[in-house]
Design a protein around this motif. Structure first.
Motif, PDB file in Angstrom:
ATOM      1  N   MET B   1       0.839  -1.140  -0.029  1.00 27.53           N
ATOM      2  CA  MET B   1      -0.032   0.051  -0.071  1.00 27.53           C
ATOM      3  C   MET B   1       1.160   1.233  -0.117  1.00 27.53           C
ATOM      4  SD  MET B   1      -2.627   1.045   2.982  1.00 27.53           S
ATOM      5  CE  MET B   1      -1.491   0.941   4.002  1.00 27.53           C
ATOM      6  N   CYS B   2       0.554   2.155  -0.836  1.00 28.47           N
ATOM      7  CA  CYS B   2       1.527   3.336  -0.974  1.00 28.47           C
ATOM      8  C   CYS B   2       0.814   4.506  -0.120  1.00 28.47           C
ATOM      9  CB  CYS B   2       1.541   3.629  -2.637  1.00 28.47           C
ATOM     10  SG  CYS B   2       2.711   5.091  -2.743  1.00 28.47           S
ATOM     11  N   PHE B   3       1.430   5.262   0.292  1.00 34.87           N
ATOM     12  CA  PHE B   3       0.880   6.301   1.168  1.00 34.87           C
ATOM     13  C   PHE B   3       1.782   7.424   1.315  1.00 34.87           C
ATOM     14  CE2 PHE B   3      -0.025   8.546   4.850  1.00 34.87           C
ATOM     15  CZ  PHE B   3       1.109   8.470   5.719  1.00 34.87           C
ATOM     16  N   LEU B   4       1.151   8.804   1.165  1.00 29.84           N
ATOM     17  CA  LEU B   4       1.948  10.090   1.171  1.00 29.84           C
ATOM     18  C   LEU B   4       2.266  10.385   2.788  1.00 29.84           C
ATOM     19  CD1 LEU B   4       2.837  12.185  -0.645  1.00 29.84           C
ATOM     20  CD2 LEU B   4       1.120  13.512  -0.191  1.00 29.84           C
ATOM     21  N   GLY B   5       3.395  10.231   3.136  1.00 28.03           N
ATOM     22  CA  GLY B   5       3.778  10.610   4.518  1.00 28.03           C
ATOM     23  C   GLY B   5       4.165  11.839   4.838  1.00 28.03           C
ATOM     24  N   ASN B   6       4.411  12.777   3.810  1.00 31.30           N
ATOM     25  CA  ASN B   6       4.551  14.134   4.121  1.00 31.30           C
ATOM     26  C   ASN B   6       3.872  14.971   3.126  1.00 31.30           C
ATOM     27  OD1 ASN B   6       6.628  14.615   1.997  1.00 31.30           O
ATOM     28  ND2 ASN B   6       7.972  13.171   3.178  1.00 31.30           N
ATOM     29  N   HIS B   7       4.023  16.245   3.186  1.00 33.53           N
ATOM     30  CA  HIS B   7       3.336  17.235   2.208  1.00 33.53           C
ATOM     31  C   HIS B   7       4.186  17.879   1.506  1.00 33.53           C
ATOM     32  CE1 HIS B   7      -0.534  15.857   4.160  1.00 33.53           C
ATOM     33  NE2 HIS B   7       0.124  16.071   5.231  1.00 33.53           N
ATOM     34  N   GLN B   8       5.321  17.532   1.171  1.00 36.71           N
ATOM     35  CA  GLN B   8       6.217  18.281   0.315  1.00 36.71           C
ATOM     36  C   GLN B   8       5.364  18.292  -1.170  1.00 36.71           C
ATOM     37  OE1 GLN B   8       9.776  16.345   0.924  1.00 36.71           O
ATOM     38  NE2 GLN B   8      10.442  17.304   2.558  1.00 36.71           N
ATOM     39  N   GLU B   9       5.476  19.359  -1.581  1.00 33.33           N
ATOM     40  CA  GLU B   9       5.067  19.490  -3.001  1.00 33.33           C
ATOM     41  C   GLU B   9       5.386  18.661  -3.920  1.00 33.33           C
ATOM     42  OE1 GLU B   9       1.969  21.444  -4.733  1.00 33.33           O
ATOM     43  OE2 GLU B   9       2.619  21.778  -2.969  1.00 33.33           O
ATOM     44  N   THR B  10       6.655  18.388  -3.913  1.00 35.85           N
ATOM     45  CA  THR B  10       7.049  17.061  -5.132  1.00 35.85           C
ATOM     46  C   THR B  10       6.304  15.846  -4.901  1.00 35.85           C
ATOM     47  OG1 THR B  10       8.864  16.802  -3.446  1.00 35.85           O
ATOM     48  CG2 THR B  10       9.458  18.054  -5.480  1.00 35.85           C
ATOM     49  N   ASN B  11       6.266  15.452  -3.666  1.00 37.70           N
ATOM     50  CA  ASN B  11       5.485  14.057  -3.378  1.00 37.70           C
ATOM     51  C   ASN B  11       3.997  14.282  -3.929  1.00 37.70           C
ATOM     52  OD1 ASN B  11       7.618  12.723  -2.410  1.00 37.70           O
ATOM     53  ND2 ASN B  11       6.958  12.550  -0.454  1.00 37.70           N
ATOM     54  N   LYS B  12       3.485  15.358  -3.582  1.00 39.13           N
ATOM     55  CA  LYS B  12       2.127  15.689  -3.989  1.00 39.13           C
ATOM     56  C   LYS B  12       2.045  15.374  -5.659  1.00 39.13           C
ATOM     57  CE  LYS B  12      -1.489  19.133  -3.511  1.00 39.13           C
ATOM     58  NZ  LYS B  12      -1.744  20.379  -2.870  1.00 39.13           N
ATOM     59  N   VAL B  13       2.654  16.078  -6.052  1.00 43.20           N
ATOM     60  CA  VAL B  13       2.738  16.222  -7.488  1.00 43.20           C
ATOM     61  C   VAL B  13       2.781  14.746  -8.047  1.00 43.20           C
ATOM     62  CG1 VAL B  13       4.014  16.964  -9.816  1.00 43.20           C
ATOM     63  CG2 VAL B  13       3.289  18.503  -7.804  1.00 43.20           C
ATOM     64  N   SER B  14       3.922  13.860  -7.448  1.00 45.79           N
ATOM     65  CA  SER B  14       4.149  12.678  -7.874  1.00 45.79           C
ATOM     66  C   SER B  14       2.957  11.578  -7.605  1.00 45.79           C
ATOM     67  CB  SER B  14       5.295  12.112  -7.145  1.00 45.79           C
ATOM     68  OG  SER B  14       5.062  10.864  -6.568  1.00 45.79           O
ATOM     69  N   VAL B  15       2.322  11.951  -6.251  1.00 46.08           N
ATOM     70  CA  VAL B  15       0.886  11.116  -6.355  1.00 46.08           C
ATOM     71  C   VAL B  15      -0.246  11.326  -7.227  1.00 46.08           C
ATOM     72  CG1 VAL B  15      -0.506  10.755  -4.556  1.00 46.08           C
ATOM     73  CG2 VAL B  15       1.643  10.636  -3.821  1.00 46.08           C
ATOM     74  N   LEU B  16      -0.168  12.845  -7.339  1.00 45.63           N
ATOM     75  CA  LEU B  16      -1.201  12.951  -8.093  1.00 45.63           C
ATOM     76  C   LEU B  16      -1.036  12.486  -9.770  1.00 45.63           C
ATOM     77  CD1 LEU B  16      -3.956  14.625  -8.651  1.00 45.63           C
ATOM     78  CD2 LEU B  16      -2.462  16.561  -9.250  1.00 45.63           C
ATOM     79  N   LYS B  17      -0.062  12.600 -10.263  1.00 48.17           N
ATOM     80  CA  LYS B  17       0.349  11.828 -11.437  1.00 48.17           C
ATOM     81  C   LYS B  17       0.113  10.317 -11.432  1.00 48.17           C
ATOM     82  CE  LYS B  17       3.988  14.349 -14.086  1.00 48.17           C
ATOM     83  NZ  LYS B  17       5.472  14.288 -14.276  1.00 48.17           N
ATOM     84  N   SER B 127      -4.316  14.012  -4.839  1.00 48.14           N
ATOM     85  CA  SER B 127      -3.130  14.483  -4.453  1.00 48.14           C
ATOM     86  C   SER B 127      -2.586  14.219  -3.183  1.00 48.14           C
ATOM     87  CB  SER B 127      -3.424  16.013  -4.465  1.00 48.14           C
ATOM     88  OG  SER B 127      -3.919  16.601  -5.669  1.00 48.14           O
ATOM     89  N   ALA B 128      -3.426  13.637  -2.226  1.00 48.75           N
ATOM     90  CA  ALA B 128      -2.917  13.298  -0.910  1.00 48.75           C
ATOM     91  C   ALA B 128      -2.566  11.895  -0.742  1.00 48.75           C
ATOM     92  CB  ALA B 128      -3.583  13.869   0.072  1.00 48.75           C
ATOM     93  N   ARG B 129      -3.449  11.130  -1.378  1.00 52.26           N
ATOM     94  CA  ARG B 129      -3.148   9.633  -1.180  1.00 52.26           C
ATOM     95  C   ARG B 129      -3.255   8.786  -2.555  1.00 52.26           C
ATOM     96  NH1 ARG B 129      -6.857   6.533   1.425  1.00 52.26           N
ATOM     97  NH2 ARG B 129      -4.941   5.147   2.065  1.00 52.26           N
ATOM     98  N   SER B 130      -2.260   7.842  -2.450  1.00 49.61           N
ATOM     99  CA  SER B 130      -2.251   7.072  -3.770  1.00 49.61           C
ATOM    100  C   SER B 130      -3.525   5.882  -3.717  1.00 49.61           C
ATOM    101  CB  SER B 130      -1.026   6.203  -3.667  1.00 49.61           C
ATOM    102  OG  SER B 130      -0.981   5.144  -4.874  1.00 49.61           O
ATOM    103  N   LEU B 131      -3.953   5.601  -5.120  1.00 46.78           N
ATOM    104  CA  LEU B 131      -5.044   4.686  -5.085  1.00 46.78           C
ATOM    105  C   LEU B 131      -4.326   3.436  -5.566  1.00 46.78           C
ATOM    106  CD1 LEU B 131      -7.464   6.975  -7.342  1.00 46.78           C
ATOM    107  CD2 LEU B 131      -7.458   6.786  -5.088  1.00 46.78           C
ATOM    108  N   GLU B 132      -3.288   3.499  -5.718  1.00 46.96           N
ATOM    109  CA  GLU B 132      -2.468   2.202  -6.091  1.00 46.96           C
ATOM    110  C   GLU B 132      -2.777   0.982  -5.097  1.00 46.96           C
ATOM    111  OE1 GLU B 132       1.378   2.930  -7.824  1.00 46.96           O
ATOM    112  OE2 GLU B 132       1.781   0.997  -7.525  1.00 46.96           O
TER     113      GLU B 132
END
Lengths: 411, 617
Positions: B1-17, B127-132
């Motif tokens: 399970m993938c999960f966004l642990g912090n709110h850095q903008e780069t991570n946010k963009v990557s999860v969104l993509k 943008s905050a959580r991965s659906l993968e």
């Protein structure tokens, strides 16, 4: 080894009265293992029957659930019913003896065996009854001068004669609750079982009558203890009975209502010298445990059909069906002059082995006997004409069954 | 399970993509739209565990502490009810922890559809959580309400709605409209028939409604058992001769309780799929509790003003479903009092009874008038109606409870006798302008007047012209091209004066109102809506039956696990509902010589237990 099944889906009294037919079947077909199918709450009793190999529970509530759950289509119901039946792991039976003349017994018999003896033996949808079942139905309807006891008619249904010896249930090795253990097994005094309740409300004996009987026993039979027998449903009535007794007799009474399992009750009844009650399951169980029984039969209860099975039991039969006295809200009768209407002192005298007049107000006293045609009751120890006709009844009904059975009867 | 642990903008963009790429495989349009919306509906912040949680208007949508455990608990509780063949429609988005837990716990045979009412909220989420790992096995439903409903209908035969309330609250109205539209669309597709027991009152205004309901359900093809308590009216009223109030009320209550037990006996004899009671039906809480113990679904159509008749407060938890003729404040009051399902269901007309008719000259003479009013003598009517007396037109007043009529004495007909339904239809047809004033125990119009009375629908169904007082719920049912609506009592006279001289306009308006009734306001429409709501709430019970899953052909198509049943089912017409009792009956009809197989014996055995009623009363 072939295996047969006896089906008895009715209540405690009927199961107890099935013990002789099981004994007969076992002695006639010793090579055949004999199983019993009975209502699940009665399995622990069936397991005490000496001639039964395995006991299978019939869970009526499970069938009811399968039939009435709202979420399933009939195909899903059928799948679930098949799965449930296979989970029950019934062996293959070469023969099912069915004692119940209602569709559930008949259907269960055909589900579990290709060959059925008893009601339904001609087919699950065929309304024609076998000779003995037809006879029982006729007796139930017109209440003729029948003298064949129900227990023996069960034997006739299964095409065997009554057993040569009366079978008894021995006390199993079970621990009683400590407070009952001390009283039941710790003293050599006489124990009298009082069967408080009854499945049908119209067969219940009023608390005031029980109270008078207990007082009379306590006063007139030294060293006797009275053991109150009943289920969970009788707890309140038993407490009320204890509460209303004069204080000096309270320590002569043991309240066992709702405190024993069926095997424990068998153990206690084995210790009772006498058991008193109306026509109920525990009364018949008392007889099968070797106690002497005094029945008070009224309402629809008839001594000749369902009197306690065996020798030396007594039944006070009420002549008009319902003894006098009105009922209170709890089904108990309110008048205090019980002795005027109920054979209380006479019952105590019977327990004291004293001479008793066989007629008391509207009650007649009957005594049990037994011969090769089964149990019967007489007044004044003289078999009447109807008793003598039992042989003809057996012969007539058995002509309609198989040849081996006919030969057995004629022999 | 993938999960966004912090709110850095780069991570946010990557999860969104990553999520957009995943969504694109299923729904290209949705993926494209996500990139266009700015987001900002959800305030995302890290929970104590470091995982993201969300707030809207300072209220947490997910726990600030135990995100996964909370979601798992939600899912565990709901999947207990989920049955094979159901499509699960999830309402409430948030950060989708609950959907992820549901997907992981529910078997893969179940389709899960998530309704996305707001792309901004969804964009925040993806943008905050991965659906993968789970999002690809969820159908994302977005667009207009009509589109979303259509998508669900297209996909699902049997729908079970699961609501994640903290997130539903964010878009409460949208979800409510979605649910109502879905209910109505599903109701249009109902092909199965139920056995419905209608329990009516002893007497009163809801008694005729009970009759109309029975007619409507029968017309829709359902089997209806009507427990009609009206034959007991004379006996009940006779108790009014007992002068002592306490005694009288006690014996009346006892009689009412007995009628409740009689209703229960009818249920035991022929168990229905649904018991539908009309207001004032004599079903006590004890009777309703026994029905619940016996797994009988119950519904009440409360066709009364909830502010005036308040006994519903004691009964509210007794019924599984409530249908009421008022909205918002009424729905809120019922929910607060503990109603698990409560829905708005306005009254209606029965066009087979309330219809245009040609009157004989004699009837026209007796019932005809330029202006007429039919109804009981409530205080507001006594105050308003005298303004219509003494003008140049004929005015007839019909109905009972008009003791001491004052100025109305000259227009009161039949001495204030009760008017039966057939006569009322003649009166409506014979009157040029029918006045329809909603009852009110105060003066003027009810300032809280919301629910619309049955008279409005009945007059319209008769093709009769009416002047009616304004109600807040009226415009959604009829518009002002169909009837004259007055907002104040002093508008009554002028309205009558205006329309009296415009017969063609009156005729056109009355015809439009009748057309509207036939399109949308008959009791058949209402019963479809009611059953749609019950079916949607109980997809595995009534829903399945209503969808025709117990038709012979449907059962045959699903008899794979029990092929022995097929020959038995083939004996029934393909569109007949087939139950255990029906199959058992055909088996018994084989006759006494029949040899039965194991399956037939099992069916007969279950049928024996089905008939058991010993602990019902």
């Amino acid at each position: 080894m072939s295996r047969a099944l006896l089906i008895q889906l009715a209540r405690l009294g009927d199961l107890v009265q099935s013990l002789p037919v099981l004994t007969s079947l076992h002695s006639v077909h010793p090579e055949q293992a004999l199983d019993l199918l009975c209502p699940s709450p009665l399995v622990s009793l069936g397991e005490l029957f000496p001639c039964v190999d395995r006991v299978y529970p019939w869970k009526g509530e499970k069938w009811h659930e399968l039939a009435t759950t709202k979420k399933t289509n009939c195909d899903q119901r059928l799948v679930q019913a098949k799965r449930y039946l296979s989970e029950c792991a019934f062996p293959t039976y070469s023969l099912a003896y069915n004692l119940n003349n209602h569709p559930r017994g008949i259907l269960a018999a055909h589900l579990l065996s290709d060959r059925v003896v008893g009601p339904g033996e001609n087919g699950p949808l065929k309304p024609t009854l076998p000779a003995w079942a037809g006879y029982l139905r006729q007796i139930a309807q017109d209440r003729g001068k029948n003298r064949v006891h129900l227990t023996d008619a069960f034997c006739g249904l299964c095409q065997v004669l009554p057993p040569s010896d009366i079978p008894y249930l021995k006390a199993p090795e079970v621990q009683l609750p400590l407070e009952l253990e001390r009283i039941v097994n710790g003293q050599s005094s006489m124990i009298v079982g009082i069967v408080l309740g009854a499945g049908d409300a119209d067969r219940r004996i009023p608390l005031s009558v029980w109270q008078d009987l207990i007082v009379a026993c306590a006063e007139r039979i030294p060293q006797c203890y009275l053991f109150i027998i009943g289920g969970e449903g009788e707890r309140e009535a038993a407490l009320a009975l204890e509460h209303n007794l004069p204080a000096k007799y309270v320590n002569r009474v043991v309240n066992g209502c709702g405190r024993t399992s069926l095997p424990q009750l068998v153990g206690i009844l084995n210790r009772c010298r006498w058991v008193v009650g109306s026509d109920t399951g525990p009364l018949h169980l008392g007889a099968m445990c070797g106690a002497r029984v005094i029945g008070w039969y009224f309402s629809r209860a008839r001594v000749h059909e369902t009197g306690p099975y065996g020798i030396g039991h007594y039944v006070w039969q009420h002549e008009s069906g319902q003894p006098r006295e009105s009922r209170d809200d709890h089904g108990a009768r309110t008048e205090r002059s019980s002795s005027d209407h109920w054979p209380i002192m006479e019952t105590v005298n019977l327990m004291r082995e004293e001479q008793v007049d066989s007629i008391k107000a509207e009650w007649d006293l009957w005594t049990s006997h037994r011969d090769e045609w089964g149990a019967f009751y007489t007044r004044d120890d003289k078999p009447d004409e109807a008793v003598l006709r039992r042989k003809d009844t057996w012969a007539a009904l058995s002509q309609l069954t198989n040849r081996d059975f006919q030969m057995e009867i004629s022999r | 399970m993938c999960f966004l642990g912090n709110h850095q903008e780069t991570n946010k963009v990557s999860v969104l993509k990553q999520n957009v790429s995943l969504l694109r495989r299923q729904n290209q349009a949705l993926a494209a739209q996500i990139l266009q919306v700015p987001g900002g509906t959800l305030a995302i912040q890290p929970a104590k565990s470091g995982m993201p949680t969300a707030l809207v208007n300072s209220r947490y949508i997910h726990s600030a502490m135990i995100l996964f455990r909370e979601a798992e608990r939600w899912a565990e509780q709901r999947i207990k009810d989920c049955q094979t063949g159901e499509t699960i429609v999830v309402l409430g988005v948030g950060l989708l922890y609950h959907v992820q837990a549901l997907r992981q716990k529910l078997s893969q045979d179940h389709v899960i559809m998530v309704v996305v009412p707001d792309l901004s909220e969804f964009a925040d989420c993806v943008s905050a959580r991965s659906l993968e790992g789970w999002g690809e096995r969820v159908m994302w439903v977005a667009g207009s309400i009509v589109d979303m409903v259509a998508r669900v209908i297209q996909q699902a035969k049997r729908v079970r709605i699961l609501s994640y309330e903290p997130a539903v609250m964010v878009h409460h109205d949208t979800y409510e409209h979605f649910t109502l539209q879905l209910r109505d669309r599903l109701a249009q597709q109902l092909s199965g028939t139920l056995h419905i027991m209608v329990v009516g009152p002893i007497y009163g205004g809801s008694l005729p409604v009970a009759r109309y309901v029975v007619n409507a359900l029968e017309a829709l093809g359902h089997r209806v058992s009507w427990v009609d308590h009206s034959p007991h009216e004379a006996g009940y009223r006779n108790l009014e001769t007992i002068r002592d109030t306490r005694l009288r009320l006690t014996v009346q209550q006892r009689l009412s309780d007995t009628l409740g037990v009689i209703s229960l006996a009818h249920v035991a004899e022929d168990p229905p799929d649904l018991v539908l009671a009309l207001s004032q039906a004599p079903l006590s809480m004890a009777v309703l509790e026994q029905m619940r113990r016996k797994k009988v679904l119950t519904a009440m159509w409360f066709v009364e003003n909830f502010r005036h008749l308040t006994y519903w407060q004691q009964m509210v938890t007794g019924y599984d479903f409530w249908f009421v003729m008022q909205q918002e404040s009424c729905l809120d009051a019922f929910r607060k009092a503990g109603a698990s399902h409560v829905s708005y269901l306005p009254l209606a007309a029965d066009p087979a009874i309330h219809q245009p008719m040609t009157l004989t000259p004699q009837e026209r003479y007796e019932f005809g008038a330029e202006v007429g009013f039919l109804g009981a003598g409530y205080r507001n009517r006594r105050q308003i109606l005298p303004s219509l007396v003494g003008h140049g037109w004929t005015f007839k007043l019909w109905g009972n409870e008009w003791d001491n009529p004052g100025a109305l004495v000259t227009v009161l007909q039949r001495g204030g006798a009760r008017i039966d339904t057939p006569t009322s239809v003649k009166i409506f047809n014979a009157t040029s302008i029918n006045i329809n004033l909603h009852s009110y125990t105060g003066e003027g119009f009810d300032p809280e007047g919301d629910g619309v009375n049955p008279r409005t629908f009945e007059l319209a169904s008769c093709g009769a012209f009416q002047v009616v007082d304004a109600r807040t719920l009226l415009p959604a049912l009829f518009d002002e091209s169909m009837m004259a609506v007055i907002k104040r009592p002093d508008e009554l006279l002028s309205s009558v004066q205006t329309f009296l001289h415009e017969p063609a306009r009156r005729l056109a308006m009355a015809e439009s109102s009748r057309k509207r009734v036939l399109e949308a306001h008959t009791y058949e429409h209402r019963m479809k809506t009611l059953l749609g709501a019950v079916g949607l709430a109980c997809p595995d019970r009534l829903g399945a039956i209503l969808q025709g899953e117990r038709h012979g052909e449907s059962l045959i198509s699903r008899s794979g696990a029990c092929p022995e049943l097929i020959p038995m089912l083939q004996q029934f017409p393909s569109t007949d509902r087939v139950e255990l009792v029906d199959v058992a009956k055909t088996i018994r009809q084989k006759g006494p010589e029949a040899k039965l197989n194991r399956e037939e014996l099992l069916i007969l055995m279950m049928d024996e237990y089905r008939q058991e009623k010993r602990d019902f009363l």
